[in-house]
Design an enzyme around this catalytic site. Structure first.
Site, PDB file in Angstrom:
ATOM      1  N   ASP A 187      36.671  42.008  51.119  1.00  0.00           N
ATOM      2  CA  ASP A 187      36.847  40.850  50.158  1.00  0.00           C
ATOM      3  C   ASP A 187      37.414  41.709  48.825  1.00  0.00           C
ATOM      4  O   ASP A 187      37.276  42.431  48.526  1.00  0.00           O
ATOM      5  CB  ASP A 187      35.441  40.146  49.763  1.00  0.00           C
ATOM      6  CG  ASP A 187      35.529  39.317  48.656  1.00  0.00           C
ATOM      7  OD1 ASP A 187      36.567  38.358  48.655  1.00  0.00           O
ATOM      8  OD2 ASP A 187      34.586  39.472  47.743  1.00  0.00           O
ATOM      9  N   ASP A 194      37.764  40.105  44.940  1.00  0.00           N
ATOM     10  CA  ASP A 194      37.222  40.037  43.812  1.00  0.00           C
ATOM     11  C   ASP A 194      35.770  40.095  43.929  1.00  0.00           C
ATOM     12  O   ASP A 194      35.056  39.645  44.798  1.00  0.00           O
ATOM     13  CB  ASP A 194      37.608  38.580  43.300  1.00  0.00           C
ATOM     14  CG  ASP A 194      37.320  38.524  41.485  1.00  0.00           C
ATOM     15  OD1 ASP A 194      37.985  39.108  40.941  1.00  0.00           O
ATOM     16  OD2 ASP A 194      36.385  37.701  41.007  1.00  0.00           O
TER      17      ASP A 194
END
Ligand code: PLP
Ligand code: CA
Length: 306
Positions: free
Chosen positions: A27, A29
């Site tokens: 992932d 952020d």
């Protein structure tokens, strides 16, 4: 893999885990960067994983950038990465429209310019990006002009979201054959200092509420996000690791798709959140319990350097 869930990943466990996988999905952020700043050590981790022969992918629910824009951001922050390794919801929405829904016609897009670029890049025309052109006080809301070629409504992050756009989306979706796609359901976007702003999930929910039907969601935790990567690169889920900071999107995606899962604590979710899910004994919360957790992905460095 160990059967015990939610284990702190330390010492010899790191090497064991790395030996058991060929690919890592990150992932973005809260895992490899926060806003515009790399998580300290993250570029080294990713670059060393690749040196060690692992395949690395970037899987983000953020629909505001094209693959090219992510590749540029990754390069600026010191990551060795190419466009082909980036799977954002702007790109994946385009893949969904093209390969799954096989849309013959236009898309009414409640979204960003980046989404428009990705969708038009697969040969599908869009309408709707930017502020809605109609304004005024005496509008015949139910009879606004519609484009008869529109066959799908797609909702992503849109800074120009308005009542008129919501209304226009509803008018298109009143036709049951009009497809309805949402990029992601993240309810809030966390900012530094404990602040937050409304996430794309709020916009998708608004349109779902008006249309009285659910959107087909493309982003995590929808399997489609992983399917996009798996299809293009022939991944074996059992030998892949999903690393994320959110239990309801990242870890859930990993569980849904049969990946190993690692929660990193540099973002949204906490170990306490994970333990609550675990202790609840609730079957539909079990998918939000990670196999492992770690304070930051920088803790993978010693095992990669050694
Ligand atoms: N959507 C938007 C519009 C965002 O700005 C962000 C984070 O910056 C996200 C989603 C979540 O992105 P990720 O899946 O990389 O955590
Ligand atoms: Ca995240």
């Amino acid at each position: 893999a160990s059967n015990a869930k939610c284990t702190r990943l330390t010492g010899s466990l790191v090497k064991q885990l790395l030996d058991s996988i060929d690919s890592v999905l990150f992932d973005c952020d809260g895992v490899i960067w926060r806003g515009d700043q790399a998580i300290p050590g993250a570029p080294d981790v990713i670059n060393l994983l690749k040196k060690n022969g692992k395949r690395v992918f970037f899987v983000t629910n953020n629909s505001t950038k094209t693959r090219k824009m992510y590749a540029d951001k990754l390069a600026t922050l010191g990551f060795n990465a190419s466009e082909e390794e980036v799977f954002g919801t702007a790109y994946c929405s385009a893949m969904y429209l093209k390969s799954v829904a096989k849309i013959q016609g236009k898309v009414y897009l409640v979204g960003s310019n980046a989404m428009k670029q990705e969708i038009e890049n697969v040969g599908i025309q869009t309408t709707g990006v930017g502020p809605d052109p109609i304004s005024g006080v005496q509008i015949d809301w139910a009879n606004v002009s519609l484009d008869p070629e529109v066959k799908a409504v797609v909702v992503g992050f849109d800074q120009h979201f308005s009542y008129m756009k919501l209304n226009r989306a509803l008018q298109y979706l009143c036709n049951p054959s009009c497809l309805f796609v949402g990029t992601n359901t993240d309810t809030r976007l966390p900012l530094e200092g404990g602040k937050a702003v409304p996430g794309t999930g709020c916009l998708v929910k608004a349109v779902e509420t008006a249309a009285q039907r659910p959107a087909q969601v493309v982003g995590k935790p929808s399997n489609f996000m992983f399917d996009c990567v798996a299809k293009q690169f022939g991944l074996d889920p059992a030998r892949a690791l999903m690393v994320g900071d959110r239990l309801d999107t990242d870890i859930m995606l990993g569980t849904n798709c049969g990946l190993k899962t690692l929660l990193t604590l540099t973002g949204v979710s906490t170990v306490a959140d994970a333990e609550d899910h675990l202790k609840s004994g609730c079957p539909n919360r079990a998918g939000m319990v990670p196999d492992y957790y770690i304070d930051t992905i920088a803790e993978l460095l010693p095992a990669l350097q050694g």
